[in-house]
Each structure stands twice: as structure tokens, then as C-alpha cells.
Write a protein that holds these residues in place. Structure first.
Motif, PDB file in Angstrom:
ATOM      1  N   LYS A  17      98.132  78.865  24.014  1.00 37.10           N
ATOM      2  CA  LYS A  17      98.097  77.451  24.393  1.00 37.10           C
ATOM      3  C   LYS A  17      97.234  76.667  23.409  1.00 37.10           C
ATOM      4  CE  LYS A  17      98.793  78.173  29.360  1.00 37.10           C
ATOM      5  NZ  LYS A  17      98.174  78.058  30.721  1.00 37.10           N
ATOM      6  N   SER A  18      96.146  77.266  22.956  1.00 38.68           N
ATOM      7  CA  SER A  18      95.269  76.594  21.991  1.00 38.68           C
ATOM      8  C   SER A  18      95.979  76.374  20.666  1.00 38.68           C
ATOM      9  CB  SER A  18      93.998  77.416  21.774  1.00 38.68           C
ATOM     10  OG  SER A  18      93.245  77.524  22.971  1.00 38.68           O
ATOM     11  N   GLN A  19      96.840  77.311  20.286  1.00 34.80           N
ATOM     12  CA  GLN A  19      97.591  77.138  19.046  1.00 34.80           C
ATOM     13  C   GLN A  19      98.447  75.881  19.107  1.00 34.80           C
ATOM     14  OE1 GLN A  19     100.994  79.491  18.499  1.00 34.80           O
ATOM     15  NE2 GLN A  19     101.193  79.057  16.315  1.00 34.80           N
ATOM     16  N   ARG A  20      99.133  75.707  20.238  1.00 33.14           N
ATOM     17  CA  ARG A  20      99.999  74.532  20.380  1.00 33.14           C
ATOM     18  C   ARG A  20      99.174  73.251  20.505  1.00 33.14           C
ATOM     19  NH1 ARG A  20     102.684  78.514  23.593  1.00 33.14           N
ATOM     20  NH2 ARG A  20     101.633  77.785  25.492  1.00 33.14           N
ATOM     21  N   ARG A  21      98.084  73.310  21.253  1.00 36.98           N
ATOM     22  CA  ARG A  21      97.269  72.111  21.483  1.00 36.98           C
ATOM     23  C   ARG A  21      96.564  71.657  20.215  1.00 36.98           C
ATOM     24  NH1 ARG A  21      91.889  71.506  22.973  1.00 36.98           N
ATOM     25  NH2 ARG A  21      91.651  73.757  23.286  1.00 36.98           N
ATOM     26  N   MET A  44      88.323  72.846  25.404  1.00 33.05           N
ATOM     27  CA  MET A  44      88.588  71.620  26.150  1.00 33.05           C
ATOM     28  C   MET A  44      89.455  71.857  27.384  1.00 33.05           C
ATOM     29  SD  MET A  44      89.981  68.003  24.638  1.00 33.05           S
ATOM     30  CE  MET A  44      88.617  67.953  23.486  1.00 33.05           C
ATOM     31  N   GLU A  45      90.400  72.819  27.329  1.00 27.54           N
ATOM     32  CA  GLU A  45      91.364  72.977  28.410  1.00 27.54           C
ATOM     33  C   GLU A  45      91.562  74.444  28.789  1.00 27.54           C
ATOM     34  OE1 GLU A  45      95.057  71.178  27.390  1.00 27.54           O
ATOM     35  OE2 GLU A  45      94.209  69.203  27.008  1.00 27.54           O
ATOM     36  N   LEU A  76     108.811  86.036  18.725  1.00 33.06           N
ATOM     37  CA  LEU A  76     108.822  87.281  19.496  1.00 33.06           C
ATOM     38  C   LEU A  76     107.463  87.969  19.432  1.00 33.06           C
ATOM     39  CD1 LEU A  76     110.382  89.329  21.187  1.00 33.06           C
ATOM     40  CD2 LEU A  76     111.245  90.349  19.072  1.00 33.06           C
ATOM     41  N   LEU A  77     106.875  88.020  18.244  1.00 35.61           N
ATOM     42  CA  LEU A  77     105.566  88.651  18.090  1.00 35.61           C
ATOM     43  C   LEU A  77     104.476  87.854  18.814  1.00 35.61           C
ATOM     44  CD1 LEU A  77     105.739  89.764  14.347  1.00 35.61           C
ATOM     45  CD2 LEU A  77     105.918  91.219  16.377  1.00 35.61           C
ATOM     46  N   LEU A  78     104.563  86.525  18.760  1.00 34.48           N
ATOM     47  CA  LEU A  78     103.596  85.699  19.480  1.00 34.48           C
ATOM     48  C   LEU A  78     103.698  85.918  20.984  1.00 34.48           C
ATOM     49  CD1 LEU A  78     103.777  82.273  17.583  1.00 34.48           C
ATOM     50  CD2 LEU A  78     101.733  83.670  17.865  1.00 34.48           C
TER      51      LEU A  78
END
Length: 279
Positions: free
Chosen positions: A77-81, A140-141, A201-203
Motif C-alpha cells: 500500500k505504501s508503494q502505491r501511496r 501516515m496511513e 505476480l511477484l509483488l
């Protein structure tokens, strides 16, 4: 004054840095020989960047399976945020597993796991990204606890000392460009699609603790095999499968005396279960 440089061996062409341009039309490596040499170096180094033995058993016996799952989900989630590179996330996950495997006590509390995850992401960010990210933005989240910057920094130092300052990890992501480089017969669009699917897939499987006991090269090759099996016509798939098979380390292959009808003849029985997990 002591040198701040660590003792890691740095390569002019780092095999652990995956650089694909946005249209997948270029590569960090200029020849197949360069790519193969980098692949071989990764194979030699990857054992030294894996968690300690019996780590999977430790996760189960200590009741940390769920805590690890939540930590990996938070990293994703942090990667996307924060719009982080995939390399940063894979490195952070690697630091997390290595540290946890080196501290196989049963006194872990969930707040400790969260603090470790934050420290791993912060160190991975500093190692791989080029911009500054304040510690309050990292946490933060989606966390149950909030930590002071001074405590996170102390955890970072503990993490670095435990890992021996060895941060240039060989992960499953390290192999993606090295594997895809040799698919030069495919169109740029199809190559980009395959690369994206293998990466995704690996993620998505970072959260599954079953994968921690396998060598990164085997997981990466298995993911690629699953993707091309679903995406390429049989003749093309078979040709590329022959190439992939040659890359599997000999100690991960099944011997002739071990062959049976219910086991994939390319991989050892232990490695075969990766395909069951991916499937």
C-alpha cells in the motif's frame, strides 16, 4: 574517523538494479553476455541475502504469519501511496525477513513488527530513491501505532547493524530484466505486458510466507514460466521454456532417478510446489 562506506562489493554494472525504460524498448545491459554475467553474479550472491534457515518454521511457531502478512500488505500500500519503485519495496521486504529471521525470539509484539516494517521501508527508500521522504509521511496511513522519529531512527540503526550494512539485496525482482532481456524476439508491447504481469505476480506474492524458503531465482523463473504459459502460443512458449530451463541452478533440478509422472520434470519436488502456490 572511521569510513562510512560498508564492505559490500560494488559492481560497475549492478545485477541487483533493474532499469527498464517506460516503453520497455531499452535495457541496462547492452549484450546478452552482459546479461548472462549479471545473472550468474546474482546466483552467486542470492544465498547471502536470504533469511536464515528455519525462518518459515519460526514464523509459524511464533505466531508471526499474520503479522508478517499485514506488514507486507502495508509495504504494498505504501508503494502505491508514495509512488515508490518496485525495487524499494522488494528490498524493504527482504530487510524485514532477514532481520526477523536473525531475531528468532518469541517475544515479538505487533507494535514491534510495525516499527520494523517502517524502518525497513525508510532504509530501502534512502538506499534506492532519489528524493527525501520525511518519517511522518512514511507512517501516515494503515498502521495501528505511531512512532517518534527518534525511535524509528534507532530501529534503522539496529536494522543496519544486524544486516551488516548489506543492503544491495538480490531479490526476485533482481531477475526480471535479466530474464526478459533474452525475449528479444517478442514485440516491445508484448514484452512490456509480460514484464508487468511478472512484476505484479511477484509483488502480490510478497505477502505469502510460503515463498521465503525458496531461492529468489527459482521464484522469479517460476513466475515468468506461469505468465508466458498463459500468454504465449504453444510453439513460442516451448521455445522460451527451453531457455528458462537452462537457467535453473543444477541443485534445484530433479535427477533422472527422481523423475515421476506426477512431478514436473524440470524442477525438484520441493520447487514444484511453487507452481501449486502460484496456480
Amino acid at each position: 574517523m572511521d569510513s562510512l562506506l560498508c564492505d559490500e562489493v560494488w559492481l560497475t554494472t549492478s545485477p541487483t538494479t533493474t532499469i527498464l525504460n517506460h516503453d520497455y524498448g531499452g535495457s541496462f545491459y547492452t549484450t546478452k553476455e552482459d546479461s548472462q554475467q549479471a545473472f550468474d553474479i546474482c546466483l552467486q550472491k542470492e544465498i547471502g541475502y536470504m533469511p536464515e534457515s528455519q525462518y518459515q518454521d519460526h514464523l509459524q511457531s511464533s505466531g508471526l504469519i499474520l503479522a508478517r502478512f499485514r506488514a507486507m500488505q502495508w509495504l504494498l500500500k505504501s508503494q502505491r501511496r508514495l509512488n515508490l519503485s518496485c525495487q524499494t519495496v522488494f528490498n524493504a521486504a527482504n530487510y524485514f525477513d532477514r532481520f526477523l529471521s536473525m531475531n528468532q525470539c518469541k517475544g515479538w509484539k505487533y507494535w514491534m513488527v510495525e516499527l520494523l516494517a517502517i524502518a525497513c521501508l525508510s532504509v530501502a527508500y534512502k538506499f534506492g530513491e532519489t528524493t527525501h521522504l520525511p518519517l511522518h509521511e512514511i507512517q501516515m496511513e494503515d498502521l495501528d501505532h505511531s512512532f517518534q522519529s527518534s525511535l524509528i531512527q534507532r530501529m534503522e540503526l539496529t536494522l543496519l547493524k544486524t544486516l551488516g550494512w548489506r543492503l544491495g539485496s538480490v531479490t526476485t525482482y533482481s531477475y526480471i530484466e535479466l530474464l526478459m532481456w533474452n525475449f528479444d524476439s517478442l514485440t516491445s508491447f508484448l514484452l512490456g505486458e509480460l514484464t508487468t504481469r511478472v512484476t505484479d505476480l511477484l509483488l502480490s506474492n510478497l505477502s505469502d510466507s510460503k515463498f521465503v524458503e525458496f531461492r529468489p531465482c527459482v521464484v522469479a523463473i517460476s513466475a515468468l514460466r506461469c505468465v508466458i504459459q498463459d500468454s504465449l502460443p504453444s510453439p513460442t512458449y516451448n521455445a522460451h521454456l527451453d531457455y528458462i530451463t537452462r537457467l535453473i541452478p543444477e541443485d534445484q533440478k530433479i535427477s533422472k532417478t527422481e523423475k515421476s509422472n506426477d512431478v514436473d520434470l524440470t524442477f525438484s519436488p520441493k520447487v514444484y510446489c511453487i507452481h501449486v502456490i502460484f496456480g
